[in-house]
Write a protein that holds these residues in place. Structure first.
Motif, PDB file in Angstrom:
ATOM      1  N   GLY A   1       0.809  -1.215   0.000  1.00 51.09           N
ATOM      2  CA  GLY A   1       0.000   0.000   0.000  1.00 51.09           C
ATOM      3  C   GLY A   1       0.842   1.264   0.000  1.00 51.09           C
ATOM      4  N   LEU A   2       1.932   1.270   0.771  1.00 55.07           N
ATOM      5  CA  LEU A   2       2.810   2.442   0.770  1.00 55.07           C
ATOM      6  C   LEU A   2       3.371   2.715  -0.624  1.00 55.07           C
ATOM      7  CD1 LEU A   2       4.946   2.207   4.051  1.00 55.07           C
ATOM      8  CD2 LEU A   2       2.885   3.560   3.633  1.00 55.07           C
ATOM      9  N   GLU A   3       3.841   1.666  -1.267  1.00 62.47           N
ATOM     10  CA  GLU A   3       4.393   1.852  -2.614  1.00 62.47           C
ATOM     11  C   GLU A   3       3.323   2.341  -3.586  1.00 62.47           C
ATOM     12  OE1 GLU A   3       6.512  -0.692  -6.233  1.00 62.47           O
ATOM     13  OE2 GLU A   3       6.367  -1.561  -4.215  1.00 62.47           O
ATOM     14  N   ALA A   4       2.150   1.715  -3.532  1.00 64.69           N
ATOM     15  CA  ALA A   4       1.080   2.124  -4.430  1.00 64.69           C
ATOM     16  C   ALA A   4       0.661   3.567  -4.184  1.00 64.69           C
ATOM     17  CB  ALA A   4      -0.118   1.189  -4.268  1.00 64.69           C
ATOM     18  N   ALA A   5       0.579   3.977  -2.923  1.00 66.70           N
ATOM     19  CA  ALA A   5       0.190   5.346  -2.599  1.00 66.70           C
ATOM     20  C   ALA A   5       1.218   6.338  -3.122  1.00 66.70           C
ATOM     21  CB  ALA A   5       0.017   5.499  -1.095  1.00 66.70           C
ATOM     22  N   CYS A   6       2.501   6.021  -2.966  1.00 65.11           N
ATOM     23  CA  CYS A   6       3.549   6.910  -3.484  1.00 65.11           C
ATOM     24  C   CYS A   6       3.471   7.006  -4.998  1.00 65.11           C
ATOM     25  CB  CYS A   6       4.925   6.422  -3.048  1.00 65.11           C
ATOM     26  SG  CYS A   6       5.286   6.654  -1.298  1.00 65.11           S
TER      27      CYS A   6
ATOM     28  N   ARG B   1       0.915   6.813  -6.734  1.00 64.61           N
ATOM     29  CA  ARG B   1      -0.271   7.599  -7.082  1.00 64.61           C
ATOM     30  C   ARG B   1      -0.100   9.069  -6.725  1.00 64.61           C
ATOM     31  NH1 ARG B   1      -4.581   4.417  -8.443  1.00 64.61           N
ATOM     32  NH2 ARG B   1      -6.101   6.053  -7.959  1.00 64.61           N
ATOM     33  N   GLY B   2       1.101   9.432  -6.279  1.00 64.87           N
ATOM     34  CA  GLY B   2       1.396  10.836  -6.029  1.00 64.87           C
ATOM     35  C   GLY B   2       1.087  11.335  -4.642  1.00 64.87           C
ATOM     36  N   ALA B   3       1.014  10.451  -3.656  1.00 68.17           N
ATOM     37  CA  ALA B   3       0.663  10.865  -2.302  1.00 68.17           C
ATOM     38  C   ALA B   3       1.783  11.678  -1.665  1.00 68.17           C
ATOM     39  CB  ALA B   3       0.355   9.650  -1.439  1.00 68.17           C
ATOM     40  N   ASP B   4       1.423  12.780  -1.045  1.00 67.16           N
ATOM     41  CA  ASP B   4       2.346  13.540  -0.206  1.00 67.16           C
ATOM     42  C   ASP B   4       2.268  13.072   1.243  1.00 67.16           C
ATOM     43  OD1 ASP B   4       3.320  15.677  -2.151  1.00 67.16           O
ATOM     44  OD2 ASP B   4       1.148  15.875  -2.322  1.00 67.16           O
ATOM     45  N   VAL B   5       1.113  12.583   1.642  1.00 68.80           N
ATOM     46  CA  VAL B   5       0.897  12.012   2.976  1.00 68.80           C
ATOM     47  C   VAL B   5       0.083  10.746   2.804  1.00 68.80           C
ATOM     48  CG1 VAL B   5      -0.052  12.358   5.283  1.00 68.80           C
ATOM     49  CG2 VAL B   5       0.910  14.308   4.040  1.00 68.80           C
ATOM     50  N   ILE B   6       0.493   9.672   3.495  1.00 67.85           N
ATOM     51  CA  ILE B   6      -0.247   8.412   3.470  1.00 67.85           C
ATOM     52  C   ILE B   6      -0.781   8.153   4.870  1.00 67.85           C
ATOM     53  CG2 ILE B   6      -0.162   5.937   3.055  1.00 67.85           C
ATOM     54  CD1 ILE B   6       2.618   7.903   1.592  1.00 67.85           C
ATOM     55  N   VAL B   7      -2.078   7.938   4.968  1.00 66.05           N
ATOM     56  CA  VAL B   7      -2.717   7.596   6.240  1.00 66.05           C
ATOM     57  C   VAL B   7      -3.077   6.119   6.196  1.00 66.05           C
ATOM     58  CG1 VAL B   7      -4.652   8.023   7.794  1.00 66.05           C
ATOM     59  CG2 VAL B   7      -3.627   9.925   6.522  1.00 66.05           C
ATOM     60  N   ASN B   8      -2.637   5.374   7.177  1.00 65.81           N
ATOM     61  CA  ASN B   8      -2.945   3.947   7.252  1.00 65.81           C
ATOM     62  C   ASN B   8      -4.064   3.713   8.267  1.00 65.81           C
ATOM     63  OD1 ASN B   8      -1.864   1.086   6.487  1.00 65.81           O
ATOM     64  ND2 ASN B   8      -2.168   1.012   8.706  1.00 65.81           N
ATOM     65  N   VAL B   9      -5.111   3.037   7.833  1.00 65.66           N
ATOM     66  CA  VAL B   9      -6.273   2.762   8.685  1.00 65.66           C
ATOM     67  C   VAL B   9      -6.611   1.277   8.556  1.00 65.66           C
ATOM     68  CG1 VAL B   9      -8.676   3.348   9.186  1.00 65.66           C
ATOM     69  CG2 VAL B   9      -7.133   5.094   8.290  1.00 65.66           C
TER      70      VAL B   9
ATOM     71  N   ARG C   1       5.661  11.385   2.637  1.00 62.26           N
ATOM     72  CA  ARG C   1       6.145  10.637   1.473  1.00 62.26           C
ATOM     73  C   ARG C   1       7.588  10.173   1.695  1.00 62.26           C
ATOM     74  NH1 ARG C   1       4.663  10.273  -3.874  1.00 62.26           N
ATOM     75  NH2 ARG C   1       6.352   9.783  -5.338  1.00 62.26           N
ATOM     76  N   ASP C   2       8.399  11.048   2.275  1.00 61.51           N
ATOM     77  CA  ASP C   2       9.798  10.702   2.521  1.00 61.51           C
ATOM     78  C   ASP C   2       9.905   9.540   3.499  1.00 61.51           C
ATOM     79  OD1 ASP C   2      12.774  11.390   2.366  1.00 61.51           O
ATOM     80  OD2 ASP C   2      12.413  11.615   4.508  1.00 61.51           O
ATOM     81  N   ALA C   3       9.090   9.563   4.558  1.00 60.52           N
ATOM     82  CA  ALA C   3       9.122   8.474   5.533  1.00 60.52           C
ATOM     83  C   ALA C   3       8.695   7.158   4.902  1.00 60.52           C
ATOM     84  CB  ALA C   3       8.230   8.810   6.722  1.00 60.52           C
ATOM     85  N   ALA C   4       7.675   7.203   4.056  1.00 61.47           N
ATOM     86  CA  ALA C   4       7.196   5.981   3.408  1.00 61.47           C
ATOM     87  C   ALA C   4       8.280   5.358   2.538  1.00 61.47           C
ATOM     88  CB  ALA C   4       5.960   6.279   2.571  1.00 61.47           C
ATOM     89  N   MET C   5       9.091   6.195   1.910  1.00 62.70           N
ATOM     90  CA  MET C   5      10.150   5.677   1.040  1.00 62.70           C
ATOM     91  C   MET C   5      11.336   5.139   1.827  1.00 62.70           C
ATOM     92  SD  MET C   5      10.280   8.342  -2.145  1.00 62.70           S
ATOM     93  CE  MET C   5       8.900   8.500  -3.281  1.00 62.70           C
ATOM     94  N   ARG C   6      11.473   5.514   3.077  1.00 64.25           N
ATOM     95  CA  ARG C   6      12.598   5.061   3.892  1.00 64.25           C
ATOM     96  C   ARG C   6      12.339   3.726   4.581  1.00 64.25           C
ATOM     97  NH1 ARG C   6      16.532   8.831   5.812  1.00 64.25           N
ATOM     98  NH2 ARG C   6      16.295  10.888   4.879  1.00 64.25           N
TER      99      ARG C   6
END
Length: 349
Positions: free
Chosen positions: A108-113, A115-123, A196-201
């Motif tokens: 999901g993190l990869e897919a969200a990035c 899709r151009g996400a600047d912030v990803i919220v996980n629920v 976005r930066d955190a998701a990529m790390r």
């Protein structure tokens, strides 16, 4: 592509929902780099719970130009994908078979990035968390206060949590504080917002869960982590992550040990090695004392035990030093990986 073919796909597949109104206006916004938030929901066999979960999610957020809902279907055997699209999900990422919560989260993190996400919220898909806290989670990331914001549940006030689960929650939070110096009172909470930066790390090596591991990794990587008190909804079903107490405890302990071994190997090996060498030195001193008083013949076993403990401690310390050097190499590889992800995880033009 019809729905029947999509369900038999060999790899991850996106199912797009119906086009939203104002597509031309959204394309115009992309030219000025709008802020986009993707709310992802990793789930499996949640067809019954998804309608209520999606109904609680926001479609607009302050300071955000676009909000998308992304459902990660982890090999569901029910109509999770169809229900998600029917109740407003913008896209569904279908995994061909069940890969586990951690793998679904990473997908999901990869897919969200992408899709151009600047912030990803996980629920979570079971509607456990009060979605009214999402605006504050996102606001703290957008304001630059934190790279990761964790929604912390009131553990002691949750009536349906058994006592052992509350103690394990506290233990996990204590481990995170010790391993990564990150102050989060509910380290096992999956209700989070990531930049976005955190998701990529982030890298997750476990197939079971990602909560403790990602926080330890974030602290070791220098990412800023904040906690936000949130409320929870009444339970809708028993937890699928905790099938039995021994299994949950065993997997949690293994995750903690693996995290320490991966991110803090020097302390992991050096502390027990130091204890072994100290014990060996004390036992050796005891032998020397008796030997000096002419009673050494009766304490040869102490000499053997002392030598054994000192050798084991020395070997353990050497392994810790070598493992600590591998941490440097791992960090270099992670930097290269992050550069590659920045180049590859770009939204389509």
């Amino acid at each position: 592509m019809n729905a029947r073919r999509s369900l038999r796909a060999e790899g991850p597949l996106f199912l797009a929902g119906p086009p939203r109104a104002g597509a031309a206006a959204q394309e115009a916004h992309y030219a000025r780099k709008p802020v986009k938030v993707v709310i992802q929901l990793p789930c499996r066999d949640e067809a019954e719970q998804l309608p209520a979960t999606l109904a609680a999610l926001p479609r607009r957020l302050p300071g955000v130009d676009e909000v998308e809902w992304l459902v990660v279907d982890d090999g569901s055997s029910d109509d999770t994908a169809r229900v998600a699209l029917a109740h407003g999900a913008h896209a569904v990422l279908r995994l061909p078979h069940n890969r586990g919560l951690a793998r679904a989260f990473c997908a999901g993190l990869e897919a969200a990035c992408r899709r151009g996400a600047d912030v990803i919220v996980n629920v979570d898909g079971d509607n456990q968390y009060d979605a009214s806290a999402i605006p504050e989670l996102v606001a703290r990331v957008l304001a630059g206060r934190a790279d990761i914001v964790v929604g912390c549940r009131p553990i002691e006030r949750i009536a349906h949590f058994p006592w052992w689960k509350k103690r394990l929650q506290r233990l996990g939070s204590a481990v995170v504080r010790a391993a990564a110096h990150v102050r989060v009172d509910d380290a096992t909470s999956g209700f989070r917002a990531y930049s976005r930066d955190a998701a990529m790390r982030l890298n997750v090596y476990s197939n079971y869960t990602y909560t403790l591991e990602t926080l330890i990794q974030a602290g070791q990587s220098g990412l800023r982590v904040e906690a936000l008190p949130v409320e929870v909804n009444p339970p809708t079903r028993p937890s699928r992550l905790i099938r039995s107490v021994p299994q949950y405890v065993t997997r949690s302990v293994l995750t903690i040990v693996r995290s320490f071994l991966t991110y803090r190997p020097l302390e992991f090996f050096l502390v027990p090695s130091s204890l072994c060498m100290a014990a060996g030195a004390l036992i050796g001193a005891r032998f020397v004392y008796h030997f000096a008083h002419g009673a050494g013949d009766g304490h040869v076993q102490s000499l053997i035990l002392s030598a054994l403990l000192i050798v084991v401690g020395t070997v353990g310390a050497a392994v810790g030093l070598l493992a600590n050097q591998l941490v440097v190499n791992r960090r270099l590889l992670e930097e290269q990986q992050q550069s590659r992800r920045r180049a590859e995880w770009r939204p389509p033009v």
